[in-house]
Design an enzyme around this catalytic site. Structure first.
Site, PDB file in Angstrom:
ATOM      1  N   SER A  75      -9.705   0.253   7.572  1.00 21.63           N
ATOM      2  CA  SER A  75      -9.167   0.374   6.219  1.00 21.63           C
ATOM      3  C   SER A  75      -8.629  -0.905   5.609  1.00 21.63           C
ATOM      4  CB  SER A  75      -8.070   1.448   6.191  1.00 21.63           C
ATOM      5  OG  SER A  75      -8.622   2.725   6.382  1.00 21.63           O
TER       6      SER A  75
ATOM      7  N   SER B  74      -9.290   2.506   3.439  1.00 20.84           N
ATOM      8  CA  SER B  74      -8.373   3.188   2.557  1.00 20.84           C
ATOM      9  C   SER B  74      -7.434   2.259   1.795  1.00 20.84           C
ATOM     10  CB  SER B  74      -7.543   4.183   3.371  1.00 20.84           C
ATOM     11  OG  SER B  74      -6.732   3.531   4.319  1.00 20.84           O
TER      12      SER B  74
ATOM     13  N   LYS C 233       0.842  -1.200   0.000  1.00 23.93           N
ATOM     14  CA  LYS C 233       0.000   0.000   0.000  1.00 23.93           C
ATOM     15  C   LYS C 233       0.875   1.247   0.000  1.00 23.93           C
ATOM     16  CE  LYS C 233      -3.727   2.222   2.669  1.00 23.93           C
ATOM     17  NZ  LYS C 233      -4.588   2.108   3.869  1.00 23.93           N
TER      18      LYS C 233
END
Length: 471
Positions: A181, A157, A81
């Site tokens: 997230s 996210s 990520k």
């Protein structure tokens, strides 16, 4: 054969490497081809380093041919990520405020552990700006879409990671979770995501959102997540809150039985409104857990919605993270993040300390709750995935904030307990539904065991999106 490779589990890939039935180069090329074919629509990646990935794969191939694999995930295609530092690659965090020129000289602990264990890093996945919300779009990278329906959000996210995982663009994916997230996008895209106990996976630099933020695995199976957690967990001198190394074998823990385990089933935590299709799928999943021998009580944990506590800590963290930004930089932020920054400025020290104290009381309540129950199960989310480019489903637009449709996730960031999302059904429109399993503090192996037991009987454990609609 290509589809078999891109949707194969990491555990299967490792078995095939060991048997010399297939090469990490073939698997990596298949993942890169999948990215090239579908990511133009999904927008799951902010960076793909094909040259480096193939170099890593060739090195892995040589090790396997020599019978000397480097670690637990040697040759397995993996993504990072774009919140986590990765040496040689920019960490843009979805923001125009970050200078891509760097220098980028450090690996976050989790990235270092993956490299040490031979993972093939494909690239970096998208995030909303600084990971601030539960959907993935940002001023820098645009909108990330859901492989099950590209008109719908992949969640956030860690939305880039979830889209990549669901679409077969790598087997292992690193996500972060400061309010849901990992679990939110896992629920929306039909994959497995695990938020470990706080400190189980070391973090550096510490998130500006502080001790609500966790790092964990996102995969297509519970077994792969257990393998990944085995790699990621342990201490790191850069994280003073990291737990000491554990003797637990997370893969071995999966073999234990759920029979006789005490499970509290809370359909709405006592305060949430849940979409009827979500509620029905979760209730059916609970019945399947009961059929496996678990002892089920329908009971709420007995706390009021802790959203005011969460907002105080979250907003103040956002303000702290952006406190040195110029007016020009603030004006270039995602408008929603700019609003949070402004609200954060209004929070007093007294407000913050009161929220911290209330958070501690919530943690104590859940500690006592788990003296009676091994696990708490809830829906992962109150709604199925909704339209991209929005912060909330149409029926909730007046409320607006992403936390209003994620009432099941952020409480357990406050308490720091382990929690996962596992697919448990599909809506009539073919969108995934997730079941959340929450464990007592530090019982990551228990959460993984319960999830694995459910996965063994889940009707949608191996369901895949129809990617033909993306081309």
């Amino acid at each position: 054969m290509s589809e078999d490779l891109v949707y194969a589990s990491a555990l299967d890939l490792l078995k095939w490497y060991r048997e010399k039935a297939i090469s990490p180069v073939e698997v990596t090329q298949a993942a890169l081809d999948q990215i090239e074919k579908y990511d133009g629509v999904l927008n799951a990646f902010v960076l793909v380093d094909e040259k480096s990935a193939l170099e890593q794969a060739r090195a892995s191939e040589a090790r396997w041919q020599a019978g000397t694999p480097m670690g637990l995930v040697d040759g397995v295609p993996t993504t990072v990520k774009d919140i986590l530092l990765t040496k040689g690659w920019p960490t843009l965090r979805g923001s125009k405020s970050v200078d891509a020129a760097g220098p980028w000289e450090d690996d976050a602990p989790v990235v270092a552990r993956l490299k040490e264990n031979g993972a093939v890093l494909l690239g970096k996945t998208t995030t909303p700006e600084f990971g601030w919300k539960g959907v993935t779009d940002s001023p820098r990278t645009g909108i990330t879409r859901n492989p099950w329906n590209p008109g719908m959000t992949s969640g956030g996210s860690s939305g880039g990671a979830s889209s990549a995982c669901a679409a077969g663009m790598g087997a292992l994916h690193l996500g972060t979770d400061g309010g849901g997230s990992i679990r939110i996008p896992s629920g929306f895209t039909g994959i497995f995501g695990h938020k470990p106990s706080f400190g189980r996976v070391p973090a550096w630099p510490l998130s500006p959102f502080g001790t609500v933020a966790h790092i964990g695995p996102m995969t297509r199976s519970v077994g792969d997540a257990a393998l990944m957690l085995q790699v990621l967990s342990g201490s790191d001198s850069r994280d003073w809150a990291a737990l000491p190394p554990s003797s637990v074998d997370y893969l071995e823990a999966l073999t234990q039985s759920i029979k006789g385990k005490r499970i509290a089933y809370s359909p709405n935590l006592g305060y949430a409104s849940v979409h009827p299709e979500v509620a029905a799928a979760v209730q059916k999943a609970v019945q399947q857990l009961e059929a496996l021998g678990a002892i089920i009580d329908e009971v709420d944990p007995g706390f009021e919605n802790p959203l005011p506590i969460f907002n105080t800590l979250w907003w103040s963290g956002a303000h702290f993270a952006l406190r040195n930004f110029t007016d020009k930089q603030i004006n270039e932020l995602d408008p929603g993040l700019r609003d949070v920054f402004i609200e954060g400025a209004k929070i007093t020290l007294t407000d913050y300390m009161e929220a911290t104290q209330a958070r501690g009381e919530l943690g104590i309540r859940m500690n006592k709750f788990h003296e009676q129950y091994d696990f708490l199960v809830t829906p992962t989310l109150s709604v199925p995935a909704f339209e991209v480019g929005k912060l909330a489903p149409k029926e909730m637009e007046e409320v607006g904030a992403w936390v209003d449709w994620t009432p099941f996730s952020y409480p357990f960031n406050l308490t720091q307990q382990p929690a996962c999302s596992i697919p448990c059904g599909l809506t009539e429109d073919g969108l995934p539904i997730g079941l959340q399993i929450v464990g007592a503090m530090h019982d990551d192996e228990g959460v993984l065991m319960a999830a694995n037991a459910y996965e063994s009987v889940s009707p949608v454990a191996t369901a895949r999106p129809d990617l033909s609609k993306l081309v």
